[in-house]
Scaffold this motif. Sequence first.
Motif, PDB file in Angstrom:
ATOM      1  N   LEU A   1       0.827  -1.201   0.000  1.00 14.73           N
ATOM      2  CA  LEU A   1       0.000   0.000   0.000  1.00 14.73           C
ATOM      3  C   LEU A   1       0.867   1.259   0.000  1.00 14.73           C
ATOM      4  O   LEU A   1       0.627   2.198  -0.772  1.00 14.73           O
ATOM      5  N   GLY A   2       1.911   1.254   0.842  1.00 12.80           N
ATOM      6  CA  GLY A   2       2.805   2.415   0.922  1.00 12.80           C
ATOM      7  C   GLY A   2       3.459   2.689  -0.424  1.00 12.80           C
ATOM      8  O   GLY A   2       3.529   3.837  -0.886  1.00 12.80           O
ATOM      9  N   ASP A   3       3.932   1.638  -1.067  1.00 19.23           N
ATOM     10  CA  ASP A   3       4.592   1.798  -2.362  1.00 19.23           C
ATOM     11  C   ASP A   3       3.602   2.313  -3.406  1.00 19.23           C
ATOM     12  O   ASP A   3       3.897   3.247  -4.160  1.00 19.23           O
ATOM     13  N   ALA A   4       2.414   1.697  -3.443  1.00 19.23           N
ATOM     14  CA  ALA A   4       1.405   2.088  -4.442  1.00 19.23           C
ATOM     15  C   ALA A   4       1.008   3.549  -4.248  1.00 19.23           C
ATOM     16  O   ALA A   4       0.870   4.301  -5.222  1.00 19.23           O
ATOM     17  N   ARG A   5       0.867   3.973  -2.994  1.00 13.49           N
ATOM     18  CA  ARG A   5       0.450   5.365  -2.717  1.00 13.49           C
ATOM     19  C   ARG A   5       1.475   6.358  -3.227  1.00 13.49           C
ATOM     20  O   ARG A   5       1.144   7.321  -3.915  1.00 13.49           O
TER      21      ARG A   5
ATOM     22  N   ALA B   1      23.401   8.826 -11.609  1.00 15.73           N
ATOM     23  CA  ALA B   1      22.121   8.485 -12.249  1.00 15.73           C
ATOM     24  C   ALA B   1      21.486   7.277 -11.563  1.00 15.73           C
ATOM     25  O   ALA B   1      21.779   6.124 -11.913  1.00 15.73           O
ATOM     26  N   PRO B   2      20.587   7.506 -10.570  1.00 13.93           N
ATOM     27  CA  PRO B   2      19.904   6.374  -9.927  1.00 13.93           C
ATOM     28  C   PRO B   2      18.885   5.745 -10.891  1.00 13.93           C
ATOM     29  O   PRO B   2      17.947   6.425 -11.311  1.00 13.93           O
ATOM     30  N   CYS B   3      19.088   4.486 -11.237  1.00 15.72           N
ATOM     31  CA  CYS B   3      18.174   3.795 -12.155  1.00 15.72           C
ATOM     32  C   CYS B   3      17.758   2.445 -11.573  1.00 15.72           C
ATOM     33  O   CYS B   3      17.487   1.490 -12.315  1.00 15.72           O
ATOM     34  N   ALA B   4      17.767   2.344 -10.225  1.00 16.92           N
ATOM     35  CA  ALA B   4      17.326   1.088  -9.582  1.00 16.92           C
ATOM     36  C   ALA B   4      15.958   1.351  -8.964  1.00 16.92           C
ATOM     37  O   ALA B   4      15.050   1.793  -9.656  1.00 16.92           O
ATOM     38  N   LEU B   5      15.817   1.103  -7.658  1.00 17.05           N
ATOM     39  CA  LEU B   5      14.517   1.354  -7.030  1.00 17.05           C
ATOM     40  C   LEU B   5      14.524   2.697  -6.322  1.00 17.05           C
ATOM     41  O   LEU B   5      15.538   3.390  -6.300  1.00 17.05           O
ATOM     42  N   GLY B   6      13.383   3.076  -5.733  1.00 16.71           N
ATOM     43  CA  GLY B   6      13.264   4.392  -5.097  1.00 16.71           C
ATOM     44  C   GLY B   6      13.975   4.475  -3.755  1.00 16.71           C
ATOM     45  O   GLY B   6      14.507   3.482  -3.248  1.00 16.71           O
ATOM     46  N   GLY B   7      13.986   5.699  -3.184  1.00 20.40           N
ATOM     47  CA  GLY B   7      14.508   5.904  -1.838  1.00 20.40           C
ATOM     48  C   GLY B   7      16.023   5.937  -1.746  1.00 20.40           C
ATOM     49  O   GLY B   7      16.573   5.952  -0.645  1.00 20.40           O
TER      50      GLY B   7
ATOM     51  N   LEU C   1      18.074   8.313  -2.409  1.00 20.33           N
ATOM     52  CA  LEU C   1      18.626   9.582  -1.928  1.00 20.33           C
ATOM     53  C   LEU C   1      18.067   9.795  -0.517  1.00 20.33           C
ATOM     54  O   LEU C   1      16.885  10.133  -0.358  1.00 20.33           O
ATOM     55  N   ASN C   2      18.883   9.548   0.499  1.00 19.85           N
ATOM     56  CA  ASN C   2      18.390   9.576   1.880  1.00 19.85           C
ATOM     57  C   ASN C   2      19.456  10.120   2.821  1.00 19.85           C
ATOM     58  O   ASN C   2      20.543  10.513   2.367  1.00 19.85           O
ATOM     59  N   GLN C   3      19.152  10.109   4.126  1.00 23.92           N
ATOM     60  CA  GLN C   3      20.086  10.761   5.059  1.00 23.92           C
ATOM     61  C   GLN C   3      21.430  10.060   5.147  1.00 23.92           C
ATOM     62  O   GLN C   3      22.425  10.670   5.535  1.00 23.92           O
ATOM     63  N   GLU C   4      21.480   8.767   4.771  1.00 20.40           N
ATOM     64  CA  GLU C   4      22.779   8.078   4.794  1.00 20.40           C
ATOM     65  C   GLU C   4      23.588   8.373   3.528  1.00 20.40           C
ATOM     66  O   GLU C   4      24.786   8.599   3.589  1.00 20.40           O
ATOM     67  N   THR C   5      22.892   8.344   2.363  1.00 22.47           N
ATOM     68  CA  THR C   5      23.644   8.456   1.100  1.00 22.47           C
ATOM     69  C   THR C   5      23.990   9.909   0.739  1.00 22.47           C
ATOM     70  O   THR C   5      25.074  10.167   0.224  1.00 22.47           O
ATOM     71  N   ILE C   6      23.084  10.849   1.010  1.00 21.15           N
ATOM     72  CA  ILE C   6      23.294  12.226   0.521  1.00 21.15           C
ATOM     73  C   ILE C   6      24.618  12.834   1.035  1.00 21.15           C
ATOM     74  O   ILE C   6      25.358  13.415   0.246  1.00 21.15           O
ATOM     75  N   PRO C   7      24.976  12.652   2.329  1.00 20.61           N
ATOM     76  CA  PRO C   7      26.247  13.232   2.770  1.00 20.61           C
ATOM     77  C   PRO C   7      27.457  12.656   2.031  1.00 20.61           C
ATOM     78  O   PRO C   7      28.527  13.266   2.021  1.00 20.61           O
ATOM     79  N   GLU C   8      27.293  11.474   1.414  1.00 23.98           N
ATOM     80  CA  GLU C   8      28.448  10.827   0.757  1.00 23.98           C
ATOM     81  C   GLU C   8      28.503  11.077  -0.747  1.00 23.98           C
ATOM     82  O   GLU C   8      29.466  10.697  -1.404  1.00 23.98           O
ATOM     83  N   ILE C   9      27.446  11.673  -1.314  1.00 22.63           N
ATOM     84  CA  ILE C   9      27.420  11.882  -2.769  1.00 22.63           C
ATOM     85  C   ILE C   9      28.508  12.874  -3.168  1.00 22.63           C
ATOM     86  O   ILE C   9      28.645  13.939  -2.557  1.00 22.63           O
TER      87      ILE C   9
ATOM     88  N   GLN D   1      12.987   8.877  -6.024  1.00 22.93           N
ATOM     89  CA  GLN D   1      14.389   8.773  -5.575  1.00 22.93           C
ATOM     90  C   GLN D   1      14.598   9.336  -4.172  1.00 22.93           C
ATOM     91  O   GLN D   1      15.422   8.844  -3.415  1.00 22.93           O
ATOM     92  N   LEU D   2      13.853  10.384  -3.826  1.00 28.84           N
ATOM     93  CA  LEU D   2      14.020  10.988  -2.500  1.00 28.84           C
ATOM     94  C   LEU D   2      13.285  10.138  -1.470  1.00 28.84           C
ATOM     95  O   LEU D   2      12.087   9.861  -1.633  1.00 28.84           O
ATOM     96  N   ALA D   3      13.996   9.735  -0.407  1.00 34.14           N
ATOM     97  CA  ALA D   3      13.337   8.907   0.611  1.00 34.14           C
ATOM     98  C   ALA D   3      12.273   9.716   1.348  1.00 34.14           C
ATOM     99  O   ALA D   3      11.239   9.195   1.712  1.00 34.14           O
ATOM    100  N   GLY D   4      12.526  11.009   1.547  1.00 34.38           N
ATOM    101  CA  GLY D   4      11.541  11.855   2.242  1.00 34.38           C
ATOM    102  C   GLY D   4      11.714  13.291   1.817  1.00 34.38           C
ATOM    103  O   GLY D   4      12.673  13.622   1.110  1.00 34.38           O
ATOM    104  N   ASP D   5      10.806  14.136   2.268  1.00 27.94           N
ATOM    105  CA  ASP D   5      10.824  15.528   1.830  1.00 27.94           C
ATOM    106  C   ASP D   5      12.086  16.248   2.328  1.00 27.94           C
ATOM    107  O   ASP D   5      12.634  17.102   1.642  1.00 27.94           O
ATOM    108  N   ALA D   6      12.584  15.875   3.520  1.00 32.20           N
ATOM    109  CA  ALA D   6      13.768  16.536   4.086  1.00 32.20           C
ATOM    110  C   ALA D   6      14.998  16.325   3.191  1.00 32.20           C
ATOM    111  O   ALA D   6      15.960  17.097   3.253  1.00 32.20           O
ATOM    112  N   ASP D   7      14.957  15.285   2.368  1.00 35.25           N
ATOM    113  CA  ASP D   7      16.121  14.996   1.517  1.00 35.25           C
ATOM    114  C   ASP D   7      16.321  16.039   0.420  1.00 35.25           C
ATOM    115  O   ASP D   7      17.435  16.219  -0.066  1.00 35.25           O
ATOM    116  N   ASN D   8      15.250  16.733   0.049  1.00 30.12           N
ATOM    117  CA  ASN D   8      15.368  17.873  -0.859  1.00 30.12           C
ATOM    118  C   ASN D   8      16.331  18.891  -0.305  1.00 30.12           C
ATOM    119  O   ASN D   8      17.235  19.369  -0.991  1.00 30.12           O
ATOM    120  N   GLU D   9      16.103  19.243   0.959  1.00 31.29           N
ATOM    121  CA  GLU D   9      16.908  20.278   1.611  1.00 31.29           C
ATOM    122  C   GLU D   9      18.328  19.769   1.837  1.00 31.29           C
ATOM    123  O   GLU D   9      19.297  20.514   1.702  1.00 31.29           O
TER     124      GLU D   9
END
Length: 356
Positions: free
Chosen positions: A56-60, A235-241, A243-251, A263-271
């Motif tokens: 359900l979460g994924d479909a939404r 270029a993320p071409c796998a599944l979603g999520g 770009l998150n708090q663990e990966t973004i600091p290392e990009i 791709q963004l795990a949550g809205d905070a990941d934009n910032e």
Amino acid sequence: MTTLRIRTSEQDGQRFYRFDDPTCDLSGVIAIDSLALGPATGGCRFWRYDDEDSMLGDARRLARGMSYKNAMAGLPLGGGKAVIRRPHGLFDREAIFRSFGLVLNKLNGDYLSAEDVGTTPSDMEVVRSVTPFVFGLPSRGTAAGGDPSPWTALGVFLSIERVLVRRGIALAGSRVAVQGLGSVGADLCRRLHQSGAKLVVADVDQQAIKRLLTGVPAEVSDPNAIHASRVDIFAPCALGGGLNQETIPEIQAPVVVGAANNQLAGDADNERLRSRGILYAPDYVVNAGGIINVAAEYLGHDQGQVLDGVRRIPDRLAAVLDRAEAAGRSPSHVADAMALELIETSTNAPGNRMSA
Ligand code: NAI
């Protein structure tokens, strides 16, 4: 007598159809996010889910993304998505997709399906054997149709090209890290290689890496470290999520442009991305090539019209990036606002995302 069961519910302006058919181990959810611009349209994902809540979460999330994607691509389609749980062990694939087709009939055209992760044009042919509400079927002649992935890859490729031009970097000789070498990722790699880009690639499936390396030279990275590659574009071409708090600091890449949905795990990941000065091209703006192809099939257009539509993707991305720069906001916030405005000002939907 059919054993197909469908349960309907609504939450936060979205409508859900949970379905199951014990005779063929079918279990899934269709989420309808918006009918404002036309029938809710989005692919069908066939994936291993632990339980109904994760489906359900994924479909939404995916259905919401489709509303925005279809609106931004200028398509007369609303947003929806289907997910089906891939059973463990042996299962009758045809029976599952035939039964799924019967679910689509019950929705009577409110939701139109097509391929997504884990499904193929031949699955869609099975669905079509029982319902007209499915696209992404093998194409005939010059008519639009068939696997949407090459069109998705083309749209992402053209977007990468455009972003590099804006940054004054030549594509030939640039370095691109591609995460996920499935239908879209592998096609994108071929296009990038033909244009002289150097590739760093990763996939959790060794066979996918092997297949790519038979035709395209690339440096292979660990799937857990690909996001931290020293490259011009990630270029993320796998599944979603991804770009998150663990990966973004290392990009390390200054720019992220890829095909994966959500791709963004949550809205905070934009910032998080913005505060690190990383330019993120909103996924649903750049990965619309596949749905442009699906829409063309639904509308009876030909492949030339699909090509025209996909070639317009970089202009749309440029408009989002221009507005984001001018407003000092993240490109995703700007794109979301543009998409919502298109949905809410449509003549079909005066302020109501679920109105038909
Ligand atoms: P696919 O299923 O053909 O390929 C996905 C690949 O990612 C597989 O090779 C898989 O092994 C790999 N993968 C999974 N987890 C990984 C990880 N953690 N690290 C590295 N690799 C991993 O799917 P497809 O069709 O290529 O789609 C890729 C993404 O693009 C998905 O997020 C999909 O929703 C999105 N997308 C696809 C479209 C299409 O036309 N196929 C249209 C728009 C979006």
